[in-house]
Design a protein around this motif. Structure first.
Motif, PDB file in Angstrom:
ATOM      1  N   ALA A 146       5.559  -1.630  77.940  1.00  0.00           N
ATOM      2  CA  ALA A 146       6.391  -1.829  76.736  1.00  0.00           C
ATOM      3  C   ALA A 146       7.424  -2.935  76.940  1.00  0.00           C
ATOM      4  O   ALA A 146       8.018  -3.068  78.005  1.00  0.00           O
ATOM      5  N   ASP A 147       7.614  -3.750  75.896  1.00  0.00           N
ATOM      6  CA  ASP A 147       8.723  -4.692  75.896  1.00  0.00           C
ATOM      7  C   ASP A 147      10.009  -3.966  75.511  1.00  0.00           C
ATOM      8  O   ASP A 147      11.090  -4.302  75.970  1.00  0.00           O
ATOM      9  N   ILE A 148       9.854  -2.974  74.644  1.00  0.00           N
ATOM     10  CA  ILE A 148      11.009  -2.232  74.171  1.00  0.00           C
ATOM     11  C   ILE A 148      10.542  -0.852  73.698  1.00  0.00           C
ATOM     12  O   ILE A 148       9.402  -0.698  73.249  1.00  0.00           O
ATOM     13  N   ILE A 149      11.411   0.145  73.850  1.00  0.00           N
ATOM     14  CA  ILE A 149      11.078   1.510  73.412  1.00  0.00           C
ATOM     15  C   ILE A 149      12.179   1.983  72.463  1.00  0.00           C
ATOM     16  O   ILE A 149      13.343   2.101  72.852  1.00  0.00           O
ATOM     17  N   LEU A 150      11.809   2.204  71.213  1.00  0.00           N
ATOM     18  CA  LEU A 150      12.798   2.673  70.234  1.00  0.00           C
ATOM     19  C   LEU A 150      12.926   4.195  70.314  1.00  0.00           C
ATOM     20  O   LEU A 150      11.918   4.900  70.380  1.00  0.00           O
ATOM     21  N   ALA A 265      18.838  -6.855  72.200  1.00  0.00           N
ATOM     22  CA  ALA A 265      18.036  -6.527  73.381  1.00  0.00           C
ATOM     23  C   ALA A 265      17.733  -7.789  74.195  1.00  0.00           C
ATOM     24  O   ALA A 265      17.058  -7.720  75.207  1.00  0.00           O
ATOM     25  N   GLY A 266      18.224  -8.931  73.705  1.00  0.00           N
ATOM     26  CA  GLY A 266      18.013 -10.174  74.447  1.00  0.00           C
ATOM     27  C   GLY A 266      16.566 -10.636  74.439  1.00  0.00           C
ATOM     28  O   GLY A 266      16.124 -11.338  75.341  1.00  0.00           O
ATOM     29  N   LEU A 267      15.807 -10.220  73.413  1.00  0.00           N
ATOM     30  CA  LEU A 267      14.425 -10.682  73.288  1.00  0.00           C
ATOM     31  C   LEU A 267      14.463 -11.975  72.496  1.00  0.00           C
ATOM     32  O   LEU A 267      14.914 -12.003  71.359  1.00  0.00           O
ATOM     33  N   LYS A 268      13.980 -13.028  73.091  1.00  0.00           N
ATOM     34  CA  LYS A 268      14.074 -14.349  72.462  1.00  0.00           C
ATOM     35  C   LYS A 268      13.080 -14.468  71.315  1.00  0.00           C
ATOM     36  O   LYS A 268      11.933 -14.080  71.450  1.00  0.00           O
TER      37      LYS A 268
END
Lengths: 270, 270
Positions: A146-150, A265-268
């Motif tokens: 995962a790049d991110i988990i909500l 989240a600092g995701l570009k």
């Protein structure tokens, strides 16, 4: 009185509609009737589009606006002959870019929302599949990817946000709903602890959650305002205690929630 | 040599990025490094953005482009002072619209991709939930509510397309995969017959389907090129025999597939 708006494109019309809609939202009490004319990619189709637009001009009481992204020069020449308030999105900006780069642009149709890079494209499709497989607490064994988990309570907006981020940015997004036991315990579920840095919390106003849940399971304990408030308070306490970034989804669209998560989240984003 | 591109917005940055990316795809062999600076909605953030942009101008060998959709006049005044090739998307087009309508626009931030109409917004969320509940042959008992039902063989692009249409246009999209038995029979499955008018077929090149399936289940019968060809041929025969509209998804992006379906199915897009 309604004003007629045409989004005309030799491709999908997404760019013309995005910019046009963006500008028109600035005119709050004015009614616009909008129509997209996509794939206007031959002279014959362009003539037909001009006929449609001119007919609207001749019969409409209001104004007629045309937002056009036409790349092919011959088709552009035909469309630009139409009556109405003509907004030439492509040509307005392409020239200053050409001058700065000292090159001529390719004037090729269908590049914008087409498939240009298969690897990149398949990555987006893979992201959608990943996100579906990790929706609503599923696929925990794949959280490494995962790049991110909500995280958040049931029905606070996790699923639509996850799918939006996957479809648009090719992000691998998992989402995990806190259950009542986890909320009562007041700490991060053990299963999430290894992924602390990927977690992002969503919350929502109790009244809105009550409304959403009540539509789904009318008059259930699950949908009661008191229950919603209780769960949300417990979830927010976890976010604060664990120092997780989180946002309130109540007055935000999916696009705004997505953009906010990307920054926080600092995701570009490209 | 890389050129630096900034998408600057007082809201999500989606409009600036959509238009900017659209224009830049016309410069094929030139490399751009893109960065979105969203939610630049205070004077302080605007100053910070200008500092970032000017630093790029001072240190970059290539050009620096700025695509800006800044609605607030004070923030706009700060951003427009930055160095680089400045493309003022909002102000370029808002004036001709104001003149035609003989009104001044509201200059309010956050209208474009914000939540303006809660009913409309919840409809989009409901559409996503419907589409998820009717993915991959599920939820057949709810097909009455579908705006459109995508049909085709397994892995031809039905799910991402369904979700795209739901998220963007608030359409209730079901999707149904033909199984082998149905394909061998060569006619529309009985379950779909009442919904004939809502059906839309998707197909794909056999080589691409083989690749997609092989990634999912390597070296399976399911993924074999011969099997893919066989299934696709049978599916296309059903589309033709039943006179269903259908498209080949092979060389099209989700956006193009979505726009094509909208036109061919006569679903109006705003």
């Amino acid at each position: 009185m309604k004003h007629q708006v045409f989004f005309v494109s030799d491709s999908t019309g997404i760019t013309a509609a995005t910019l046009g809609n963006s500008l028109l939202t600035q005119f709050k009490n004015i009614k616009f009737e909008k129509l997209t004319l996509p794939f206007i990619d031959t002279a014959a189709k362009a003539q037909e589009a001009v006929t449609t637009i001119n007919h609207a001009c001749d019969t409409s009481e209001g104004q007629v606006f045309i937002f056009a992204t036409i790349i092919d020069k011959d088709i552009q020449a035909i469309i630009s002959q139409c009556k109405g308030v003509f907004m030439d999105i492509f040509n307005t900006f392409i020239q200053p870019i050409e001058e700065a780069l000292k090159v001529t642009s390719s004037h090729s149709i269908g590049l914008t929302h087409g498939v240009q890079n298969y690897d990149q494209y398949h990555h987006r499709i893979d992201a959608v599949n990943y996100t579906l497989s990790c929706d609503d607490g599923l696929g925990i064994q794949n959280y490494d990817e995962a790049d991110i988990i909500l995280v958040g309570v049931s029905r606070c907006g996790k699923t639509p946000t996850s799918l939006y981020l996957a479809l648009h940015f090719g992000l691998y997004v998992a989402n995990y709903p806190f259950n009542e036991e986890e909320l009562d315990k007041g700490s991060l579920p053990d299963i999430l602890k290894p992924y602390r840095k990927k977690l992002f919390g969503l919350t929502i106003e109790p009244e809105r959650l009550h409304m959403v849940r009540n539509k789904r399971r009318p008059d259930s304990r699950y949908a009661k305002l008191k229950q919603c408030s209780h769960e949300l308070q417990a979830a927010e306490e976890i976010f604060v205690r664990e120092r997780l970034p989180y946002i309130d989804t109540s007055n935000r669209s999916i696009e705004e929630i997505g953009a906010t998560i990307m920054i926080q989240a600092g995701l570009k984003q490209g």
